[in-house]
Structures are given as C-alpha cells and as structure tokens.
Design a protein around this motif. Sequence first.
Motif, PDB file in Angstrom:
ATOM      1  N   MET A   1      57.096  50.212  63.152  1.00 50.41           N
ATOM      2  CA  MET A   1      56.823  49.223  64.197  1.00 50.41           C
ATOM      3  C   MET A   1      57.779  49.439  65.372  1.00 50.41           C
ATOM      4  N   LYS A   2      57.241  49.483  66.580  1.00 53.37           N
ATOM      5  CA  LYS A   2      58.057  49.725  67.758  1.00 53.37           C
ATOM      6  C   LYS A   2      58.955  48.522  68.058  1.00 53.37           C
ATOM      7  N   LYS A   3      60.063  48.803  68.746  1.00 53.44           N
ATOM      8  CA  LYS A   3      61.030  47.746  69.042  1.00 53.44           C
ATOM      9  C   LYS A   3      60.409  46.620  69.864  1.00 53.44           C
ATOM     10  N   ALA A   4      59.598  46.976  70.850  1.00 58.75           N
ATOM     11  CA  ALA A   4      58.982  45.954  71.703  1.00 58.75           C
ATOM     12  C   ALA A   4      58.083  45.034  70.885  1.00 58.75           C
ATOM     13  N   GLU A   5      57.365  45.602  69.938  1.00 57.96           N
ATOM     14  CA  GLU A   5      56.487  44.799  69.083  1.00 57.96           C
ATOM     15  C   GLU A   5      57.306  43.883  68.182  1.00 57.96           C
ATOM     16  N   ARG A   6      58.419  44.398  67.677  1.00 59.24           N
ATOM     17  CA  ARG A   6      59.278  43.566  66.834  1.00 59.24           C
ATOM     18  C   ARG A   6      59.870  42.395  67.626  1.00 59.24           C
ATOM     19  N   ILE A   7      60.258  42.661  68.863  1.00 62.41           N
ATOM     20  CA  ILE A   7      60.800  41.581  69.695  1.00 62.41           C
ATOM     21  C   ILE A   7      59.746  40.503  69.926  1.00 62.41           C
ATOM     22  N   GLU A   8      58.506  40.900  70.167  1.00 62.64           N
ATOM     23  CA  GLU A   8      57.441  39.918  70.378  1.00 62.64           C
ATOM     24  C   GLU A   8      57.245  39.044  69.139  1.00 62.64           C
ATOM     25  N   LYS A   9      57.331  39.637  67.979  1.00 63.09           N
ATOM     26  CA  LYS A   9      57.185  38.863  66.740  1.00 63.09           C
ATOM     27  C   LYS A   9      58.396  37.952  66.521  1.00 63.09           C
ATOM     28  N   ILE A  10      59.570  38.416  66.916  1.00 64.08           N
ATOM     29  CA  ILE A  10      60.769  37.584  66.808  1.00 64.08           C
ATOM     30  C   ILE A  10      60.666  36.390  67.762  1.00 64.08           C
ATOM     31  N   LYS A  11      60.136  36.609  68.950  1.00 64.97           N
ATOM     32  CA  LYS A  11      59.914  35.507  69.892  1.00 64.97           C
ATOM     33  C   LYS A  11      59.018  34.440  69.266  1.00 64.97           C
ATOM     34  N   ALA A  12      57.930  34.879  68.651  1.00 68.05           N
ATOM     35  CA  ALA A  12      56.998  33.938  68.026  1.00 68.05           C
ATOM     36  C   ALA A  12      57.677  33.187  66.885  1.00 68.05           C
ATOM     37  N   TYR A  13      58.515  33.886  66.141  1.00 68.46           N
ATOM     38  CA  TYR A  13      59.252  33.249  65.047  1.00 68.46           C
ATOM     39  C   TYR A  13      60.193  32.178  65.605  1.00 68.46           C
ATOM     40  N   ALA A  14      60.900  32.508  66.678  1.00 64.98           N
ATOM     41  CA  ALA A  14      61.808  31.542  67.304  1.00 64.98           C
ATOM     42  C   ALA A  14      61.044  30.329  67.820  1.00 64.98           C
ATOM     43  N   ALA A  15      59.864  30.569  68.377  1.00 63.97           N
ATOM     44  CA  ALA A  15      59.050  29.455  68.863  1.00 63.97           C
ATOM     45  C   ALA A  15      58.698  28.515  67.721  1.00 63.97           C
ATOM     46  N   GLY A  16      58.359  29.078  66.577  1.00 63.31           N
ATOM     47  CA  GLY A  16      58.033  28.251  65.424  1.00 63.31           C
ATOM     48  C   GLY A  16      59.218  27.467  64.897  1.00 63.31           C
ATOM     49  N   GLN A  17      60.403  28.022  65.049  1.00 60.07           N
ATOM     50  CA  GLN A  17      61.612  27.369  64.546  1.00 60.07           C
ATOM     51  C   GLN A  17      62.119  26.271  65.479  1.00 60.07           C
ATOM     52  N   PHE A  18      61.978  26.468  66.796  1.00 61.32           N
ATOM     53  CA  PHE A  18      62.698  25.615  67.742  1.00 61.32           C
ATOM     54  C   PHE A  18      61.829  24.925  68.790  1.00 61.32           C
ATOM     55  N   ALA A  19      60.520  25.054  68.692  1.00 62.94           N
ATOM     56  CA  ALA A  19      59.640  24.505  69.728  1.00 62.94           C
ATOM     57  C   ALA A  19      59.778  22.997  69.890  1.00 62.94           C
ATOM     58  N   GLU A  20      60.074  22.286  68.808  1.00 60.80           N
ATOM     59  CA  GLU A  20      60.127  20.822  68.857  1.00 60.80           C
ATOM     60  C   GLU A  20      61.532  20.278  69.091  1.00 60.80           C
ATOM     61  N   ASP A  21      62.506  21.144  69.257  1.00 64.05           N
ATOM     62  CA  ASP A  21      63.885  20.686  69.418  1.00 64.05           C
ATOM     63  C   ASP A  21      64.068  19.927  70.730  1.00 64.05           C
ATOM     64  N   ALA A  22      64.844  18.830  70.670  1.00 69.13           N
ATOM     65  CA  ALA A  22      65.124  18.032  71.866  1.00 69.13           C
ATOM     66  C   ALA A  22      66.621  17.896  72.108  1.00 69.13           C
ATOM     67  N   THR A  23      67.416  18.778  71.498  1.00 71.18           N
ATOM     68  CA  THR A  23      68.871  18.678  71.603  1.00 71.18           C
ATOM     69  C   THR A  23      69.476  19.725  72.532  1.00 71.18           C
TER      70      THR A  23
END
Length: 207
Positions: A1-23
């Motif tokens: 898997m190319k680095k750019a593709e891995r970064i895109e998947k990491i972005k999506a993972y971060a969105a799932g973890q922190f999208a609702e944070d209000a702090t």
Amino acid sequence: MKKAERIEKIKAYAAGQFAEDATGHDYEHMKRVAHWAASIAREEEGDPFMCEAAGWLHDVGDRKLTKNPEQALKDRDAFLLSLSFTEKEIEELDASIRDVSFSKGRVPVTRTGKIVQDADRLDAVGAIGIARTFAYGGAHGQSLYSPDGVKDSFSHFEEKLLKLASLMNTETGKREARKRHSFMVQFLEEMRNDIHITDEGVQHHDK
C-alpha cells in the motif's frame, strides 16, 4: 500500500475517533498537528510520512479523551497492521507519541516524537491555542476567569501555555512559537484589562 493511500486511511480513522470531540481535540486539531508535523519534518530532516501519521494519531489513547486508553492503543496498532505498517514502524510511532503530552513532562527520544511534540504545542499557542483553551474549559465546566484562579480557563495560560515557546525542540517550531507567543501575550494583556473590576464593583458617575 502506498504512503499516500495509508495517510488517507489514517485520516478517516482519526475522523472516526475525534469527529464528535468538543474539547479542542477534534479532527481539525489532528489535521493541524499532522500538517505542522509534516512541514517541520521537511525543514528539519525528519521523516514527513511518519511525522504526519503520528500527528494524526497522537491523541489516540489519551486518558483525558477516552475511557479505555489501553484498548484504544491496541485498536490503533491493529489498524496500523492492517495498513501494512511493520512492527518496527508501529513501535516507532508509539515511542514518538508516548511522551508528546505536556503533562508527561518529558521530551520524546525519537526525532519523529520531537517534531510531533512541537506540532502539537504549536496548536496550543497563538489564536488557535486561545480558542482551544476556552473550548476545553467550557466542555469541562470551567469558568472563563475567577479571581482566585480556581477551576478557570484563564489560569491555564500561566500554568502551561506561556511556557511552551521556550520548550520547543526544533528551530522551525521555535520560530513559529515565538510569533504565536507574542500574539497570546497581547491577548492576555487585553483580557486582563477587560476583566479588571475592583472589589467595590462598578463605579457609577453622575453626569
């Protein structure tokens, strides 16, 4: 898997973890830290890919943000394995992220960690740092200011934020932090003027 593709998947993972944070530790915070981490890495002979990945993931497992930090870290590592990260790369990311937090009172041992720590601290100073301070305080029931400094957001500047510019690891981080520090000092001077009311209260003057 190319680095750019891995970064895109990491972005999506971060969105799932922190999208609702209000702090102030939301997806946009992760994005800014990842951006600065990659930018500093390019200026400071770091690894832009590893620094950006660590920037996106640096708050996963943070005890103030999750009820089960250990499980969050296990899930993160399993996710990274699914992206073809090697065990060595995962260990490097973990070592780089582990000591980033100011509350730990430590400097990361890896170059990536030092860069990500600077990137995270840049997002804690200047205009964005001011906004995040009051967002965090509001989410945790803190007042903006209290004369005795108990459970208020204003005291956080003296306790932490005004110290950060002198604690940066990289030259790029130091330069940017100095600019943001100056803005923050100016803001605090204005705020002190705005909140200064004598014990006698508001004075009424006859025309």
